[in-house]
Design a protein around this motif. Sequence first.
Motif, PDB file in Angstrom:
ATOM      1  N   PHE A  44       0.862  -1.183   0.000  1.00  0.00           N
ATOM      2  CA  PHE A  44       0.000   0.000   0.000  1.00  0.00           C
ATOM      3  C   PHE A  44       0.900   1.235   0.000  1.00  0.00           C
ATOM      4  N   VAL A  45       0.833   2.006  -1.055  1.00  0.00           N
ATOM      5  CA  VAL A  45       1.641   3.218  -1.164  1.00  0.00           C
ATOM      6  C   VAL A  45       0.723   4.410  -0.919  1.00  0.00           C
ATOM      7  N   LEU A  46       0.988   5.141   0.145  1.00  0.00           N
ATOM      8  CA  LEU A  46       0.143   6.272   0.540  1.00  0.00           C
ATOM      9  C   LEU A  46       0.942   7.556   0.373  1.00  0.00           C
ATOM     10  N   VAL A  47       0.450   8.470  -0.444  1.00  0.00           N
ATOM     11  CA  VAL A  47       1.172   9.714  -0.720  1.00  0.00           C
ATOM     12  C   VAL A  47       0.398  10.888  -0.136  1.00  0.00           C
ATOM     13  N   ASP A  48       1.043  11.595   0.791  1.00  0.00           N
ATOM     14  CA  ASP A  48       0.479  12.790   1.426  1.00  0.00           C
ATOM     15  C   ASP A  48       0.744  13.990   0.506  1.00  0.00           C
ATOM     16  N   GLN A  49      -0.322  14.555  -0.034  1.00  0.00           N
ATOM     17  CA  GLN A  49      -0.136  15.631  -1.008  1.00  0.00           C
ATOM     18  C   GLN A  49       0.037  17.007  -0.378  1.00  0.00           C
ATOM     19  N   THR A  50       0.199  17.054   0.961  1.00  0.00           N
ATOM     20  CA  THR A  50       0.611  18.321   1.582  1.00  0.00           C
ATOM     21  C   THR A  50       2.128  18.364   1.748  1.00  0.00           C
ATOM     22  N   SER A  76      -1.732  -1.193  -3.984  1.00  0.00           N
ATOM     23  CA  SER A  76      -2.749  -0.139  -4.000  1.00  0.00           C
ATOM     24  C   SER A  76      -2.028   1.186  -3.815  1.00  0.00           C
ATOM     25  N   LEU A  77      -2.348   2.164  -4.635  1.00  0.00           N
ATOM     26  CA  LEU A  77      -1.760   3.504  -4.536  1.00  0.00           C
ATOM     27  C   LEU A  77      -2.866   4.497  -4.193  1.00  0.00           C
ATOM     28  N   LEU A  78      -2.707   5.186  -3.073  1.00  0.00           N
ATOM     29  CA  LEU A  78      -3.716   6.148  -2.632  1.00  0.00           C
ATOM     30  C   LEU A  78      -3.060   7.477  -2.286  1.00  0.00           C
ATOM     31  N   THR A  79      -3.819   8.556  -2.434  1.00  0.00           N
ATOM     32  CA  THR A  79      -3.358   9.877  -2.015  1.00  0.00           C
ATOM     33  C   THR A  79      -4.278  10.407  -0.928  1.00  0.00           C
ATOM     34  N   PHE A  80      -3.743  11.305  -0.129  1.00  0.00           N
ATOM     35  CA  PHE A  80      -4.546  11.964   0.897  1.00  0.00           C
ATOM     36  C   PHE A  80      -3.897  13.305   1.212  1.00  0.00           C
ATOM     37  N   SER A  81      -4.621  14.158   1.891  1.00  0.00           N
ATOM     38  CA  SER A  81      -4.063  15.430   2.369  1.00  0.00           C
ATOM     39  C   SER A  81      -5.012  16.001   3.404  1.00  0.00           C
ATOM     40  N   TYR A  88      -9.707  14.835  -0.762  1.00  0.00           N
ATOM     41  CA  TYR A  88     -10.068  13.687   0.045  1.00  0.00           C
ATOM     42  C   TYR A  88      -9.192  12.488  -0.322  1.00  0.00           C
ATOM     43  N   VAL A  89      -9.324  11.422   0.464  1.00  0.00           N
ATOM     44  CA  VAL A  89      -8.576  10.199   0.172  1.00  0.00           C
ATOM     45  C   VAL A  89      -9.022   9.651  -1.178  1.00  0.00           C
ATOM     46  N   GLN A  90      -8.056   9.290  -2.016  1.00  0.00           N
ATOM     47  CA  GLN A  90      -8.391   8.829  -3.365  1.00  0.00           C
ATOM     48  C   GLN A  90      -7.524   7.636  -3.753  1.00  0.00           C
ATOM     49  N   ALA A 154      -6.813  11.333  10.438  1.00  0.00           N
ATOM     50  CA  ALA A 154      -8.124  10.923   9.910  1.00  0.00           C
ATOM     51  C   ALA A 154      -7.963  10.164   8.599  1.00  0.00           C
ATOM     52  N   SER A 155      -7.018  10.583   7.772  1.00  0.00           N
ATOM     53  CA  SER A 155      -6.793   9.899   6.498  1.00  0.00           C
ATOM     54  C   SER A 155      -6.280   8.481   6.729  1.00  0.00           C
ATOM     55  N   LEU A 156      -5.345   8.335   7.658  1.00  0.00           N
ATOM     56  CA  LEU A 156      -4.806   7.000   7.929  1.00  0.00           C
ATOM     57  C   LEU A 156      -5.887   6.076   8.464  1.00  0.00           C
ATOM     58  N   LYS A 157      -6.752   6.603   9.317  1.00  0.00           N
ATOM     59  CA  LYS A 157      -7.831   5.750   9.833  1.00  0.00           C
ATOM     60  C   LYS A 157      -8.731   5.289   8.691  1.00  0.00           C
ATOM     61  N   SER A 158      -9.031   6.194   7.782  1.00  0.00           N
ATOM     62  CA  SER A 158      -9.882   5.838   6.649  1.00  0.00           C
ATOM     63  C   SER A 158      -9.220   4.775   5.764  1.00  0.00           C
TER      64      SER A 158
END
Length: 279
Positions: A44-50, A76-81, A88-90, A154-158
């Motif tokens: 799972f690759v999570l990229v924080d866009q801030t 799975s590749l997701l973004t959040f900020s 939103y998380v995508q 909140a993003s990580l919980k989601s």
Amino acid sequence: MKRAFAFALSLVFAQACPAAENVVPSCYDSKLGVAPASADTELFVLVDQTTVFDKTLQQQVADNVRAFMTAGNAYSLLTFSAFSQGRYVQLLSAGTIEPSIPAVARDDISKPLLARFDACSKRQPMVAMQAIGTGLRGAFDMASTDLAKSDVLASLKSISTRVRKSGARRKIVLLASDMLENSSVTSFYGPKGASVRQIDADRELKLAADNELIADFGGAQVYVIGAGLLPEESGKSKKYRDPKTLRALGAFWNAYFNKSNATLVEMGQPALLNQIPAR
């Protein structure tokens, strides 16, 4: 293969990139009479866009991702900020590189079917690499330091819901983020957002729990690239971050992931010192 991960600027493409499940076509035709086994590992690759990453850190993310693009793995590749400002998380891309057919089952399959399956299987790693490379390029290109908030917790919980539900034996989370919460719950920034605040890890963990922000990652292993990274560090100037502040930041996230049914294996400040084991 490295060319698939070259992060040329492409803002327009990033805006057009749709969320997508199962972007890697399956090779398991129904005529084979055998179904694929579940993925052994899901990345799972999570990229924080801030967080704006320089090319070196972007490449470290890509290098670690590439090692997982082999048979038997899913990603799975997701973004959040921030939940405000439309960020939103995508989910940008997700796929599986299917495992081979077991040797004992191959004896019962015709040669033409096997030849078609083997050719398809050979293409899957490249298809996956191109899809996630394109997604990463878009995710990094859309990063901005202009967003007013950063809802990391909140993003990580989601996102943890998706991680927990994975059927893979091994779950790896590669988190590209400064790990600096800046929300209505708390802020890890100093005055005017120009520094990292020395937080009280126990107090911040209680705040997270009181606001129902503890997650459940289903036993995942977590690696972080970019912890404590300040906006100026993506440019030419560097800001000093004292060791006590970074230790406090690390103590909080270590405790947070323990509470969230995960293990923080390494927290790069900002770069990882070790390659993430792909097996």
